[in-house]
Structure formats: structure tokens, C-alpha cells
Motif scaffolding. Structure first.
Motif, short mmCIF file in Angstrom:
data_model
loop_
_atom_site.label_atom_id
_atom_site.label_comp_id
_atom_site.label_asym_id
_atom_site.label_seq_id
_atom_site.Cartn_x
_atom_site.Cartn_y
_atom_site.Cartn_z
N GLY A 303 0.80 -1.22 0.00
CA GLY A 303 0.00 0.00 0.00
C GLY A 303 0.83 1.26 0.00
N GLN A 304 2.06 1.18 -0.49
CA GLN A 304 2.97 2.34 -0.52
C GLN A 304 3.51 2.52 -1.95
N PRO A 305 3.65 3.72 -2.42
CA PRO A 305 3.36 5.01 -1.79
C PRO A 305 1.87 5.38 -1.80
N VAL A 306 1.04 4.48 -2.35
CA VAL A 306 -0.39 4.73 -2.35
C VAL A 306 -1.08 3.37 -2.31
N ALA A 307 -2.22 3.30 -1.63
CA ALA A 307 -2.91 2.03 -1.46
C ALA A 307 -3.92 1.78 -2.59
N PRO A 308 -4.09 0.54 -3.01
CA PRO A 308 -5.10 0.20 -4.02
C PRO A 308 -6.50 0.46 -3.47
#
Length: 422
Positions: A303-308
Motif C-alpha cells: 500500500g505504498q506510496p499509495v494504497a489500491p
């Protein structure tokens, strides 16, 4: 996500639409001049820009005239501005004739007149005018060598400016004393005006010594006349302190960032978190693909740098060092590098495409990657690694039915890459 492929294509279409001349150009059109208004332009979007200018022009259409040159197959109807088609990415005689005619149109301009320059990506090849003592054949051979060398677009355009009789601010200098308002659609990382179509109407901060180093750096043999020209002060371009360019204006009307922000808005509306990684990513296409694969794996697993659910967006212009027999194409090359580094990871789909609709030597915009791409390739006897080694991304994805054929889009803000992680 019911149809990841359709979702990714919707992001591409949104990105392209945001950078179309009919959306980005009208707010920046100048007021009519007391005298003549001469429109000059070059690039893949130049014809469409000219048509939009005519449609929204506030002055007397009878006092509007000019010439723009665009890629073969990309002309659109105009009433007062002549449109000429020429070859891209290797220049041809049609482009050379258009460039000579363009310079001839500047004769007799006065301070009461105005020149509107419509400049977009692709203009470097479409407006070839060799410096005195050089030939079009020399420039064609150099273009082919540079396109296969792995040189960056900034390096290629630095060399082009110093070998030209019209680029590097020379067209603007020829317009003096008429002021020039340049309206730009950028296809280059960083949006440097002198790199967009090699800057025919803007000052150039680079020097001939910079141009001399490029053939040496990439082991490209150039003709003796070309080498002698680069060593001569005559090859120097128009500089920022040149009084002939004083009072001229430069307006960036659209860029890769324009397209990426529009795609990000569309993703948010669909409940998918966008992350723009950059609008000017460069380097070898396959190597950038490997880096993007690493980011996608991190997002999927941690979930890095952004989560699904999320989509990783990026633009810019990568390079391809062509060593095989394929057509090249930086987007399909980058996508193969991405997919091979990623492997069959579930929930990861990608679309890499060129916003002008043409990726490398194929009349295709790019291609999709899906979690089962490698399995489907194996079923058809395709070897993704061999295709990458042969610079044959287009052949690989066409066989799978995964190519994106958008046709000419009417604009050009460089590469568009979208990686969807669910």
C-alpha cells in the motif's frame, strides 16, 4: 473494477482531450494587430491549432494569413492559413520547401504587424532547413542515427538548432521588427521552450560547444561539412539577450502535466486514487519500465506510496537504443520492460501510449499489459524477452491483440503511462 482495460483507455482519452488545441488554445489568443497578422507554425498539432485560431479569431479574417506544416495525414481544413504536410521523424523535401517559404513570408514585416507562432511537438523534423553549406540528405542521415542512438530529445534538438537556418530563434529574428507571440504545446520534459520543435521562435541558451559534444558522446560519425559548421561561430543560435527578440511573448498552452492532471481527475471520479509520479520521466524506456514495476509491486503488496485501488500516472519522453530489427517505440519498449520485471502479478494492469497516436516507427499509440499477458504470449509461442531484445514491442503486442490504435490525435504532449492496481 469490471473492465480495467476500458478504464485505462478512458484515462488516455481524457488526457489527450485536455491537450487538444480547441481546449487549450482559445484563452491565449492575442488581440488583432493594427497591421498584418501572420500565422506561422510547425508540429503534429499545428494544423489543428491553425483551424482553432481561425475559428476563434477576433479580428478581420481577411487580414489573417500564414503557413503551418504538420505530419503527413494530419492536415485539417483551414480558410486563410495554408497547411503543408511533411515527413516525421525523418525530414523530407516537403518540409524543407515549407521552411523556405515560411522565411520568405516574414519579409516586409513592420512593427505594426504581429506574428503568431503555433508550435508543437514534431516541429523539429517537420521544419528542416539546413544551414548554408549543409544538405537535407546530411540531416536525414543524422536524424536516423540520432533516433537509434539513445540520445535524449534535448540532446537531439540542441544539435538540430545549431545545424539549422530556421530553428534556435532564427525564425523569430527574421520576423523583426514585428513582435512574435509563440503559443506552445509542449512534448518535452521540463517544457523548455527552446526544445519544443527546437525553438524556431524563442531564444536558445545552449552553445555550439554543447552541440559538438553530442556526436562524440554517441559515437556518431558526421560529414566534414557538418563538423566544420559546428566549429564555426556561424552555427551559433539566437541568444536571450538578442534585441530582435525583445518584446516577444511565449505562452505554454498545454503540456504533459495538463494531460496527467485531467486523467487524475477522471480516476478520482471513478473512486480510484491517482498518484502522479512525474511529468518528465526520462532514460532508457526498458529501464524506466523496471523502475515502475518496482513501484507497482510496492503498492500492491504494502500500500505504498499509495494504497489500491490506485493508478500510477507519469509522462515524459524516454529513449530507445535500437539494436534489433524491430520498429522500436519507447512506449511498447517501456511496457515490455515493465511487464518482464513485474511478472504475472494479479491486479496490475497498465497502458503505455504516446499522446500523438504514433509510438516510434508504427502507426500505433502503444499497448496494454494485463496479469495474463505472459501466459497468453506463451500460448502463442511468443517470447517477451526475445521481443525486447529485438526492439519489437509492437510486433509482440500486435500479435496478442493488445495494441492501442488511436489514430492521429491532433495533439502531442508526449508519453502517457497509467498503471492500475486493484
Amino acid at each position: 473494477m469490471d473492465d480495467p482495460r476500458a478504464f485505462l483507455e478512458s484515462l488516455f482519452r481524457t488526457a489527450v482531450t485536455a491537450a487538444l488545441p480547441e481546449h487549450c488554445l482559445p484563452p491565449h489568443l492575442p488581440e488583432p494587430a493594427p497591421g498584418r497578422t501572420l500565422v506561422l507554425g510547425a508540429g503534429k498539432a499545428a494544423a489543428r491549432m491553425a483551424a482553432v485560431l481561425e475559428q476563434h479569431w477576433a479580428g478581420d479574417p481577411a487580414r489573417l494569413e500564414g503557413l503551418v506544416v504538420t505530419r503527413h495525414g494530419q492536415a485539417v481544413p483551414t480558410h486563410h492559413i495554408e497547411v503543408v504536410e511533411a515527413a516525421h521523424p525523418v525530414p523530407d523535401a516537403a518540409g524543407e520547401r515549407a521552411a523556405r517559404h515560411m522565411l520568405a513570408l516574414t519579409r516586409g514585416l513592420t512593427a505594426r504587424d504581429r506574428v503568431i507562432a503555433l508550435i508543437s511537438g514534431g516541429g523539429s523534423a517537420l521544419l528542416p532547413l539546413p544551414a548554408p553549406g549543409l544538405t537535407l540528405a546530411d540531416k536525414q542521415a543524422l536524424s536516423r542515427a540520432l533516433l537509434r542512438s539513445g540520445a535524449t530529445i534535448a540532446e537531439i534538438n540542441t544539435l538540430r538548432r545549431h545545424l539549422s537556418a530556421i530553428k534556435g530563434g532564427r525564425l523569430a529574428a527574421a520576423c523583426h521588427p514585428a513582435p512574435v507571440h509563440s503559443l506552445l504545446i509542449s512534448d518535452v520534459a521540463g517544457d523548455a521552450p527552446w526544445d519544443i520543435a527546437s525553438g524556431p521562435t524563442v531564444a536558445d541558451p545552449t552553445r555550439r560547444q554543447d552541440a559538438q559534444a553530442i556526436p562524440r558522446r554517441y559515437h556518431i560519425e558526421i560529414p566534414a561539412a557538418m563538423r566544420a559548421h559546428l566549429e564555426s561561430p556561424d552555427s551559433e543560435t539566437v541568444k536571450p539577450d538578442d534585441e530582435r527578440l525583445a518584446g516577444n511573448r511565449v505562452t505554454l498552452t498545454a503540456s504533459a502535466q495538463t494531460a496527467l492532471e485531467a486523467a487524475a481527475d477522471t480516476a478520482r471520479a471513478a473512486g480510484v486514487t491517482p498518484l502522479i509520479l512525474g511529468d518528465g520521466l526520462e532514460g532508457e524506456a526498458r529501464e524506466l519500465g523496471r523502475v515502475l514495476a518496482g513501484i507497482a509491486r510496492q503498492a500492491r503488496r504494502h500500500g505504498q506510496p499509495v494504497a489500491p485501488p490506485c493508478v500510477l500516472l507519469s509522462g515524459g519522453e524516454t529513449t530507445v537504443t535500437v539494436r534489433g530489427q524491430g520498429l522500436g517505440g519507447r512506449n511498447v519498449e517501456g511496457l515490455l520492460g515493465f511487464g518482464l520485471a513485474l511478472g504475472p502479478v494479479p491486479g496490475v494492469h497498465a497502458l503505455f501510449a504516446d499522446t500523438d497516436g504514433v509510438d516510434g516507427g508504427a502507426e500505433l499509440a502503444g499497448a496494454w499489459w494485463t496479469p495474463d499477458t505472459l501466459d497468453r504470449a506463451a500460448e502463442r509461442g511468443l517470447d517477451a524477452r526475445a521481443a525486447l531484445d529485438d526492439n519489437d514491442g509492437h510486433g509482440f503486442f500486435q500479435t496478442l491483440g493488445d495494441s492501442l490504435d488511436s489514430g492521429p490525435t491532433g495533439t502531442n504532449v508526449n508519453d502517457f503511462r497509467a498503471i492500475l492496481i486493484t
